[in-house]
Design an enzyme around this catalytic site. Structure first.
Site, PDB file in Angstrom:
ATOM      1  N   TYR A 197      50.155  37.822  60.935  1.00 59.25           N
ATOM      2  CA  TYR A 197      48.979  38.269  60.125  1.00 59.25           C
ATOM      3  C   TYR A 197      48.370  36.684  59.318  1.00 59.25           C
ATOM      4  CZ  TYR A 197      45.755  39.907  56.172  1.00 59.25           C
ATOM      5  OH  TYR A 197      44.768  40.624  55.485  1.00 59.25           O
TER       6      TYR A 197
ATOM      7  N   ARG B 209      40.280  34.813  57.624  1.00 62.30           N
ATOM      8  CA  ARG B 209      41.312  35.786  58.177  1.00 62.30           C
ATOM      9  C   ARG B 209      40.460  36.928  57.116  1.00 62.30           C
ATOM     10  NH1 ARG B 209      46.896  36.071  55.662  1.00 62.30           N
ATOM     11  NH2 ARG B 209      46.091  35.952  53.900  1.00 62.30           N
ATOM     12  N   ASP B 210      40.764  38.207  57.486  1.00 59.76           N
ATOM     13  CA  ASP B 210      39.738  39.697  56.483  1.00 59.76           C
ATOM     14  C   ASP B 210      38.228  39.477  55.945  1.00 59.76           C
ATOM     15  OD1 ASP B 210      40.331  41.890  55.086  1.00 59.76           O
ATOM     16  OD2 ASP B 210      40.600  40.931  52.899  1.00 59.76           O
TER      17      ASP B 210
ATOM     18  N   SER C 139      42.698  39.152  50.399  1.00 61.18           N
ATOM     19  CA  SER C 139      42.848  39.121  51.143  1.00 61.18           C
ATOM     20  C   SER C 139      42.522  37.666  52.511  1.00 61.18           C
ATOM     21  CB  SER C 139      44.011  39.453  52.426  1.00 61.18           C
ATOM     22  OG  SER C 139      44.634  40.474  51.446  1.00 61.18           O
TER      23      SER C 139
ATOM     24  N   ASP D 124      42.766  45.040  60.505  1.00 66.26           N
ATOM     25  CA  ASP D 124      41.860  44.377  60.298  1.00 66.26           C
ATOM     26  C   ASP D 124      41.062  43.787  61.326  1.00 66.26           C
ATOM     27  OD1 ASP D 124      42.242  46.043  58.360  1.00 66.26           O
ATOM     28  OD2 ASP D 124      41.678  44.611  57.102  1.00 66.26           O
TER      29      ASP D 124
ATOM     30  N   ASP E 252      47.011  45.555  47.326  1.00 65.53           N
ATOM     31  CA  ASP E 252      46.273  45.127  47.968  1.00 65.53           C
ATOM     32  C   ASP E 252      45.202  44.673  47.295  1.00 65.53           C
ATOM     33  OD1 ASP E 252      46.673  47.640  49.980  1.00 65.53           O
ATOM     34  OD2 ASP E 252      46.128  49.275  48.284  1.00 65.53           O
TER      35      ASP E 252
END
Ligand SMILES: *[C@@H]1O[C@H](CO)[C@@H](O)[C@H](O)[C@H]1NC(C)=O
Length: 447
Positions: free
Chosen positions: A172, A177-178, A184, A224, A402
């Protein structure tokens, strides 16, 4: 993101300076450990195995040290040439016949958390969570060295008990990212050499894994990311990231397959790719990624519901799922698997049930951040009730936030301040004590 950056909570519990003493339940020694080797007053540094010593309250510390293991495992990198990892995958389910290695990192988080609970029944239930195997998230390059420590530890357990170990990791660290959320954001950006940095991150993971060819590794690939490419290309950051995500996931799958890692690509959940309009484009994308990575049988399939809250088998559809006949993960997988297969990807599944113990909690299906009143769910098992599902797993380490509800934080995502999100919530990946305590008390089946 929809899940946590992990592994930061223990660091947060430790004092900021390296020379300090470790806190109660913190690590205080072991091969590869470079932190403090003494413990705060009232606790004793106790060797648990060659790779892990821990500050245990003096009242609970054993009076004599456990015996050191009789055979010291060979030092991985320098003294002996690594044997070649298996390039032939085992037939069938990679979890079968293996014991899942327990992350000492998560165990330490649980022990600190339990120490803060006064009710003795709740404390005992909380402590029992440390025995549930949970994936370890490698969400920054700086954490990759820990993988070597865990693999060495797993190898040592395997040698001393004869019980084969499987280590569960989450890969990850994509650049940008995200891309459809904010909670995140990662350490790499596409504009700033992100793809090369990511390849280097994968190379470092592979270098650790190669040293321990006897220990099986199973990986969830990039939560994701590919699901965002199915549904969120209208978001500029996702559109920009498309080619880089594909190149990076391709590299990860090929390199990990070459050292015998069993990979499951993240495939969102029933309320995301499970909508009928999304299933077919999703099947096409995943099958293409699989084929482009060489159709290796080590690319075992897909992971669903990672860090989410859906039931595997809902007793009845949650009202928020209205309009989607795939109202739980079993329906989603049963609809999705034949489409993947017909596209040339005979995918098997793993399903996260770590926080799915309670249902009908959300105001909208898309809500993902620290959902109030969630409870720990079905324990990991290969007894899944479906020939498509290799294992029920806990991917998200329950208790790690989260995302933050602090609207001034650069990583604030408004989803984390909705009315169904527990607040105040700390930054993604850091420990959220009250949330953990609710997961314990609402666990279903009970702990
Ligand atoms: C919220 O975030 C801001 C910016 O990072 C920080 O200065 C502030 O202390 C945070 N507030 C709380 C309550 O954590």
């Amino acid at each position: 993101m929809k899940s946590a950056a992990a592994l930061t909570a223990l660091v947060a519990l430790l004092p900021a300076f390296a020379s300090a003493q470790s806190q109660v339940w913190g690590q205080c020694g072991g091969i590869g450990w470079s932190g403090a080797t003494t413990c705060v007053s009232g606790s004793t540094c106790t060797k648990l195995n060659d790779y892990y010593s821990q500050c245990i309250p003096s009242s609970q510390a054993p009076t004599s040290q456990p015996p050191a293991s009789t055979s010291v495992p060979s030092t991985p990198s320098s003294t002996s040439a690594p044997s070649t990892p298996s390039t032939t995958p085992a037939a069938g389910n990679p979890f079968t016949g293996f014991q899942v290695y327990l992350s000492p990192f998560y165990a330490a988080e649980i022990q600190s958390a339990a120490a803060a609970i006064t009710d003795s029944t709740q404390k005992a239930k909380a402590l029992s969570v440390a025995k549930v195997p949970t994936f370890t998230w490698f969400d920054t390059v700086s954490k990759v060295a820990d993988l070597g420590t865990y693999l060495a530890d797993a190898q040592s357990i395997q040698q001393s008990t004869g019980q084969k170990q499987i280590v569960q990791i989450v890969v990850y660290d994509l650049p940008d990212r995200d891309c459809a959320a904010k909670a995140s954001n990662g350490e790499f950006s596409i504009a700033n050499n992100g793809q090369a940095n990511y390849f280097n991150y994968i190379d470092q993971l592979v270098a650790q894994i190669k040293k321990f060819p006897d220990v099986r590794v199973v990986a969830v690939i990039e939560p994701d990311s590919l699901a965002n490419l199915v549904t969120n290309l209208n978001v500029q950051k996702c559109a920009n990231a498309q080619q880089t995500y594909l190149a990076c996931v391709n590299y990860a799958l090929k390199q990990l397959s070459a050292v015998g890692v069993y990979s499951y690509m993240d495939a969102g959940h029933a309320g995301w790719l499970g909508w009928s309009a999304n299933l077919s484009p999703a099947a096409q994308l995943f099958a293409t990624v699989f084929k482009n990575a060489g159709s290796s049988p080590f690319i075992r399939g897909l992971a669903t519901n990672v860090a989410n809250y859906n039931a595997l088998n809902a007793a009845s559809p949650d009202p928020i799922t209205q309009g989607n006949s795939n109202y739980d993960e079993m329906h989603y997988i049963n609809a999705f698997q034949p489409m993947l297969k017909s596209q040339g990807f005979p995918a098997q599944f793993i399903v996260d049930q770590g926080r799915s113990g309670q249902q009908n909690l959300r105001s909208q299906w898309g809500d993902w951040c620290n959902i109030k009143n969630a409870g720990f769910g079905t324990r990991p098992t290969t007894n899944t009730g479906s020939s498509f599902i290799d294992s029920i797993v806990w991917v998200k380490p329950g208790g790690e936030s989260d995302g933050t509800s602090n609207s001034s934080s650069p990583r604030f995502d408004s989803t984390c301040s909705l009315s169904d999100a527990a607040q105040p919530a700390p930054e993604a990946g850091t420990w959220f004590q009250s949330y953990f305590e609710t997961l314990v008390s609402k666990a279903n089946p009970p702990l």
